[in-house]
Motif scaffolding. Structure first.
Motif, PDB file in Angstrom:
ATOM      1  N   ARG A  13      10.733  -2.508   9.485  1.00 24.99           N
ATOM      2  CA  ARG A  13      11.088  -1.176   8.723  1.00 24.99           C
ATOM      3  C   ARG A  13      10.997  -1.585   7.249  1.00 24.99           C
ATOM      4  NH1 ARG A  13      16.989   1.040  10.299  1.00 24.99           N
ATOM      5  NH2 ARG A  13      17.482  -1.138  10.186  1.00 24.99           N
ATOM      6  N   LEU A  14      10.429  -0.635   6.749  1.00 26.94           N
ATOM      7  CA  LEU A  14      10.129  -0.568   5.248  1.00 26.94           C
ATOM      8  C   LEU A  14      10.635   0.349   4.517  1.00 26.94           C
ATOM      9  CD1 LEU A  14       6.020  -0.677   5.630  1.00 26.94           C
ATOM     10  CD2 LEU A  14       7.533  -2.470   5.550  1.00 26.94           C
ATOM     11  N   ARG A  15      11.634   0.173   3.376  1.00 26.77           N
ATOM     12  CA  ARG A  15      12.128   1.020   2.434  1.00 26.77           C
ATOM     13  C   ARG A  15      11.258   1.724   1.465  1.00 26.77           C
ATOM     14  NH1 ARG A  15      17.373   1.560   2.142  1.00 26.77           N
ATOM     15  NH2 ARG A  15      17.831  -0.312   3.152  1.00 26.77           N
ATOM     16  N   VAL A  16      10.844   2.852   1.794  1.00 26.44           N
ATOM     17  CA  VAL A  16       9.963   3.634   0.913  1.00 26.44           C
ATOM     18  C   VAL A  16      10.971   4.828   0.106  1.00 26.44           C
ATOM     19  CG1 VAL A  16       8.011   5.046   0.734  1.00 26.44           C
ATOM     20  CG2 VAL A  16       8.041   3.036   2.239  1.00 26.44           C
ATOM     21  N   ASP A  17      10.944   4.944  -1.047  1.00 27.70           N
ATOM     22  CA  ASP A  17      11.772   5.872  -1.770  1.00 27.70           C
ATOM     23  C   ASP A  17      13.295   5.780  -1.411  1.00 27.70           C
ATOM     24  OD1 ASP A  17       9.518   7.065  -3.136  1.00 27.70           O
ATOM     25  OD2 ASP A  17       9.275   8.657  -1.710  1.00 27.70           O
TER      26      ASP A  17
ATOM     27  N   GLY B  97      20.976 -15.292  13.420  1.00 32.68           N
ATOM     28  CA  GLY B  97      21.912 -14.492  14.115  1.00 32.68           C
ATOM     29  C   GLY B  97      21.510 -14.665  15.521  1.00 32.68           C
ATOM     30  N   PRO B  98      22.371 -14.003  16.303  1.00 30.94           N
ATOM     31  CA  PRO B  98      22.418 -14.273  17.937  1.00 30.94           C
ATOM     32  C   PRO B  98      20.945 -13.873  18.553  1.00 30.94           C
ATOM     33  CG  PRO B  98      23.696 -12.420  17.372  1.00 30.94           C
ATOM     34  CD  PRO B  98      23.560 -13.268  16.043  1.00 30.94           C
ATOM     35  N   GLY B  99      20.332 -12.970  17.783  1.00 31.87           N
ATOM     36  CA  GLY B  99      18.891 -12.417  18.312  1.00 31.87           C
ATOM     37  C   GLY B  99      18.003 -13.064  17.896  1.00 31.87           C
ATOM     38  N   GLY B 100      18.148 -14.146  17.048  1.00 37.67           N
ATOM     39  CA  GLY B 100      17.058 -14.803  16.418  1.00 37.67           C
ATOM     40  C   GLY B 100      17.278 -14.641  14.877  1.00 37.67           C
ATOM     41  N   GLU B 101      16.400 -15.088  14.006  1.00 36.25           N
ATOM     42  CA  GLU B 101      16.282 -14.922  12.263  1.00 36.25           C
ATOM     43  C   GLU B 101      15.901 -13.581  11.916  1.00 36.25           C
ATOM     44  OE1 GLU B 101      15.863 -19.334  10.380  1.00 36.25           O
ATOM     45  OE2 GLU B 101      14.153 -18.936  11.899  1.00 36.25           O
ATOM     46  N   ASP B 102      16.499 -13.191  11.014  1.00 35.47           N
ATOM     47  CA  ASP B 102      15.973 -11.927  10.411  1.00 35.47           C
ATOM     48  C   ASP B 102      15.239 -12.215   8.776  1.00 35.47           C
ATOM     49  OD1 ASP B 102      16.991 -10.538  12.510  1.00 35.47           O
ATOM     50  OD2 ASP B 102      18.800  -9.629  11.289  1.00 35.47           O
ATOM     51  N   ALA B 103      14.352 -11.529   8.537  1.00 32.82           N
ATOM     52  CA  ALA B 103      13.965 -11.607   7.185  1.00 32.82           C
ATOM     53  C   ALA B 103      13.708 -10.512   6.501  1.00 32.82           C
ATOM     54  CB  ALA B 103      12.429 -12.251   7.149  1.00 32.82           C
ATOM     55  N   VAL B 104      13.979 -10.616   5.289  1.00 37.84           N
ATOM     56  CA  VAL B 104      14.041  -9.417   4.389  1.00 37.84           C
ATOM     57  C   VAL B 104      13.267  -9.704   2.988  1.00 37.84           C
ATOM     58  CG1 VAL B 104      15.262  -7.503   2.765  1.00 37.84           C
ATOM     59  CG2 VAL B 104      16.240  -8.246   5.019  1.00 37.84           C
ATOM     60  N   LEU B 105      12.465  -9.006   2.556  1.00 38.76           N
ATOM     61  CA  LEU B 105      11.528  -9.206   1.578  1.00 38.76           C
ATOM     62  C   LEU B 105      11.513  -8.284   0.492  1.00 38.76           C
ATOM     63  CD1 LEU B 105       9.531 -10.300   4.382  1.00 38.76           C
ATOM     64  CD2 LEU B 105       8.542 -11.520   2.471  1.00 38.76           C
ATOM     65  N   ARG B 106      11.926  -8.486  -0.968  1.00 33.34           N
ATOM     66  CA  ARG B 106      12.134  -7.548  -1.755  1.00 33.34           C
ATOM     67  C   ARG B 106      10.539  -7.431  -2.723  1.00 33.34           C
ATOM     68  NH1 ARG B 106      15.857  -4.940  -5.306  1.00 33.34           N
ATOM     69  NH2 ARG B 106      16.393  -4.232  -3.248  1.00 33.34           N
ATOM     70  N   ILE B 107       9.929  -6.533  -2.683  1.00 31.30           N
ATOM     71  CA  ILE B 107       8.672  -6.584  -3.528  1.00 31.30           C
ATOM     72  C   ILE B 107       8.978  -6.366  -4.883  1.00 31.30           C
ATOM     73  CG2 ILE B 107       6.505  -5.562  -3.493  1.00 31.30           C
ATOM     74  CD1 ILE B 107       6.859  -4.733  -0.572  1.00 31.30           C
ATOM     75  N   LEU B 108       8.315  -7.414  -5.780  1.00 29.87           N
ATOM     76  CA  LEU B 108       8.340  -7.395  -7.323  1.00 29.87           C
ATOM     77  C   LEU B 108       6.822  -7.163  -7.670  1.00 29.87           C
ATOM     78  CD1 LEU B 108      11.079  -9.837  -7.800  1.00 29.87           C
ATOM     79  CD2 LEU B 108      11.437  -7.462  -7.708  1.00 29.87           C
ATOM     80  N   ASP B 109       6.464  -6.016  -8.218  1.00 32.86           N
ATOM     81  CA  ASP B 109       5.034  -5.877  -8.661  1.00 32.86           C
ATOM     82  C   ASP B 109       5.059  -5.905 -10.186  1.00 32.86           C
ATOM     83  OD1 ASP B 109       2.445  -5.251  -9.309  1.00 32.86           O
ATOM     84  OD2 ASP B 109       2.359  -3.438  -7.985  1.00 32.86           O
TER      85      ASP B 109
ATOM     86  N   HIS C  88       0.847  -1.064   0.136  1.00 32.19           N
ATOM     87  CA  HIS C  88       0.191  -0.153  -0.140  1.00 32.19           C
ATOM     88  C   HIS C  88       0.816   1.092  -0.099  1.00 32.19           C
ATOM     89  CE1 HIS C  88      -3.207   2.643   1.043  1.00 32.19           C
ATOM     90  NE2 HIS C  88      -2.780   3.167   2.150  1.00 32.19           N
ATOM     91  N   LEU C  89       2.113   1.304   0.848  1.00 30.60           N
ATOM     92  CA  LEU C  89       2.968   2.417   0.846  1.00 30.60           C
ATOM     93  C   LEU C  89       3.812   2.310  -0.389  1.00 30.60           C
ATOM     94  CD1 LEU C  89       3.769   2.518   4.526  1.00 30.60           C
ATOM     95  CD2 LEU C  89       2.049   4.035   3.448  1.00 30.60           C
ATOM     96  N   GLY C  90       3.754   1.512  -1.331  1.00 32.94           N
ATOM     97  CA  GLY C  90       4.799   1.486  -2.470  1.00 32.94           C
ATOM     98  C   GLY C  90       6.341   1.097  -1.801  1.00 32.94           C
ATOM     99  N   ALA C  91       6.382   0.236  -0.928  1.00 31.69           N
ATOM    100  CA  ALA C  91       7.859  -0.051  -0.274  1.00 31.69           C
ATOM    101  C   ALA C  91       8.454  -0.841  -1.508  1.00 31.69           C
ATOM    102  CB  ALA C  91       7.539  -0.482   0.934  1.00 31.69           C
ATOM    103  N   SER C  92       9.704  -0.862  -1.424  1.00 30.03           N
ATOM    104  CA  SER C  92      10.219  -1.743  -2.316  1.00 30.03           C
ATOM    105  C   SER C  92      10.894  -3.017  -1.449  1.00 30.03           C
ATOM    106  CB  SER C  92      11.840  -1.211  -2.753  1.00 30.03           C
ATOM    107  OG  SER C  92      12.637  -0.708  -1.912  1.00 30.03           O
TER     108      SER C  92
END
Length: 516
Positions: free
Chosen positions: A157-161, A227-239, A139-143
């Protein structure tokens, strides 16, 4: 007449190939329009004096309607469709079929604010929470979406612009592992494996209530790292429904645009687009393909992943059994005019790309370098001899993405002391910034544009490359010939009121600013 202010279901209309082809395909995809129904064909056809029904993304824009009427020579009855509906109709009309190969595993809808249900109310289930986070991002147009686990906290966190923004969610140390497991299930990954990195893909269906039909397909590339704090996830959005931008919309200055168009319409040689991850390299390559795509050119691409499908273009997905170098060699036996390789990342791919460029093909690809001139040294570290580079490299385009000043709240602003000192600005120069408003959510910036440095090898520079001239000498000569640096282009856009000075300092490499 159908009210163009409301979306119309595409299924209400017949898609007639002959009628669709009354308008040029490139024009339709560029302007996002499509002829609907049957026009001028036997019983049941629309009469000559009746308007032609045309689906449009900008149905309320009179100038767009007039442009279509001029091309058809007929009055137009505009109806509102979204970009995915227009593409689907054009694909059907031009016999391209549906590019969607895999079913969606999750349905998403627009989410303005992520829910916090507490107290006596039933809390969000983890699948609902994951769907809300992803729906909010689209909805925010995040990448990109970042889910980060720390010792006693979890951030989303969302990467916007191009810039990360933290958002409030109910994710916590108590439920983040379940959320990561949910993402693994959607991506068909091993939920029991928590010690190694995993990569996957999630196929979603986006329903925004504006006549999507079966829903617009959106892909998420998932990366999970322990990682030591647990697993991190990053999702790249492809529209994939996002329209490809034209070269003139990317932010090229006049001379750079003219020169780059000349390079990509060359019958042979290599053109490289360089920059760090997230600098818009793929967008530029897609705009180049859009510019040169025609019935006269056979274009073959090797991509990872395929982010947008072009009509009548042979696009291949890189896999463990067929890498960039494998496709580059195989393409030579397919009689192509243009070869696009998603990335030159190793010696094998560099060698195959150079050979293709030397044998009468135009090769387009990307490379990771700090500036355009350093493309030469990067190719040399990949084992390409100076003579080979000189014989086939037409030019290199280095780029970065910068945030635009919000047009709704732009105001004049003098440079800060730091900006004036670091950028060598004259006293009294006027620049602009965004004050912050509702349209830009108080950020002062809205949308992005590109800044560019285009290095073109003329005969003298090619001779110097072949002779092993160092990068600093090549840069000096290129500047004497009129090459505009990333810093030059950024400052020009700042003086024109397109971007704030803060973006110049953020996006232009430190070495380039200090060594000006």
């Amino acid at each position: 007449m159908t009210d163009p202010g409301h979306f119309t279901e595409l299924d209400q209309f017949e898609i007639d190939p002959r009628s669709v082809r009354l308008l040029d395909e490139e024009f339709c995809r560029r302007r996002q329009v499509v002829v609907l129904g049957v026009v001028g064909r036997g019983e049941g056809a629309q009469e000559r004096d009746e308007p032609v029904t045309v689906g449009m993304v900008e149905a309320g824009r009179r100038s767009r309607v007039a442009e279509v009427e001029q091309r058809l020579g007929r009055e137009v009855r505009p109806v509102q469709l979204n970009a995915f509906e227009v593409r689907r109709a054009l694909d059907k009309g031009w016999g391209l079929g549906d590019p969607a190969l895999d079913p969606a595993v999750i349905t998403l809808r627009p989410v303005r604010d992520i829910s916090f249900r507490g107290g006596g109310a039933r809390g969000l289930t983890v699948p609902e929470l994951v769907a809300e986070i992803l729906g909010h991002a689209v909805h925010l147009g995040a990448s990109d979406v970042h889910i980060e686990s720390y010792g006693h906290d979890v951030d989303v966190r969302l990467r916007v612009d191009g810039v990360l923004r933290q958002v409030a969610t109910p994710l916590s140390k108590e439920n983040v592992q379940e959320a990561i497991a949910r993402l693994k299930v959607l991506a068909d990954l091993d939920i029991a494996e928590r010690r190694r990195a995993q990569d996957g893909r999630i196929r979603a269906s986006w329903r925004d209530g504006k006549g999507d039909g079966d829903g617009r397909p959106i892909d998420f590339r998932l990366s999970i790292v322990p990682g030591p704090g647990g697993e991190d996830a990053v999702l790249r959005i492809l529209d994939r429904a996002t329209a490809v931008l034209g070269l003139e919309e990317l932010g090229f200055a006049g001379d750079n645009l003219t020169t780059f168009e000349r390079l990509i319409t060359n019958p042979e040689g290599m053109v490289l687009v360089t920059g760090p991850t997230g600098s818009g390299k793929t967008t530029t390559l897609y705009a180049a393909i859009h510019r040169i795509n025609s019935a006269e050119n056979k274009i073959l691409t090797a991509e990872n992943p395929i982010e947008y499908r072009f009509p009548k273009t042979n696009q291949k997905q890189v896999s463990p059994t067929m890498g960039f170098a494998d496709y580059a060699r195989a393409f030579l036996r397919q009689n192509p005019d243009v070869i696009l390789l998603g990335e030159v990342r190793d010696e094998e791919t560099a060698d195959a790309a150079i050979r293709a460029a030397q044998t009468g093909h135009l090769v387009l690809s990307t490379l990771h370098t700090n500036d355009a001139v350093r493309t030469i040294s990067r190719l040399q570290t990949l084992g390409v001899a100076g003579g080979m580079i000189a014989s086939c490299l037409l030019g290199a385009l280095s780029q970065r993405l910068v945030r635009r000043i919000c047009a709704e709240c732009t105001e004049a602003a003098p440079p800060t002391a730091q900006e004036a000192s670091r950028l060598g600005l004259d006293a009294g120069e006027t620049f602009h910034r965004g004050a912050g408003c509702e349209a830009c959510e108080g950020r002062g910036t809205r949308g992005r544009t590109g800044i560019y440095e285009l290095f073109v090898l003329d005969s003298d520079l090619a001779d110097r490359v072949a002779a092993g001239a160092p990068v600093h000498e090549l840069r000096k000569v290129a500047l004497e010939r009129g090459m505009k640096t990333l810093l030059d282009d950024a400052l020009e856009k700042a003086r024109a009121g397109v971007i704030p000075l803060s973006e110049v300092l953020r996006a232009v490499p430190y070495r380039m600013i200090e060594g000006r």
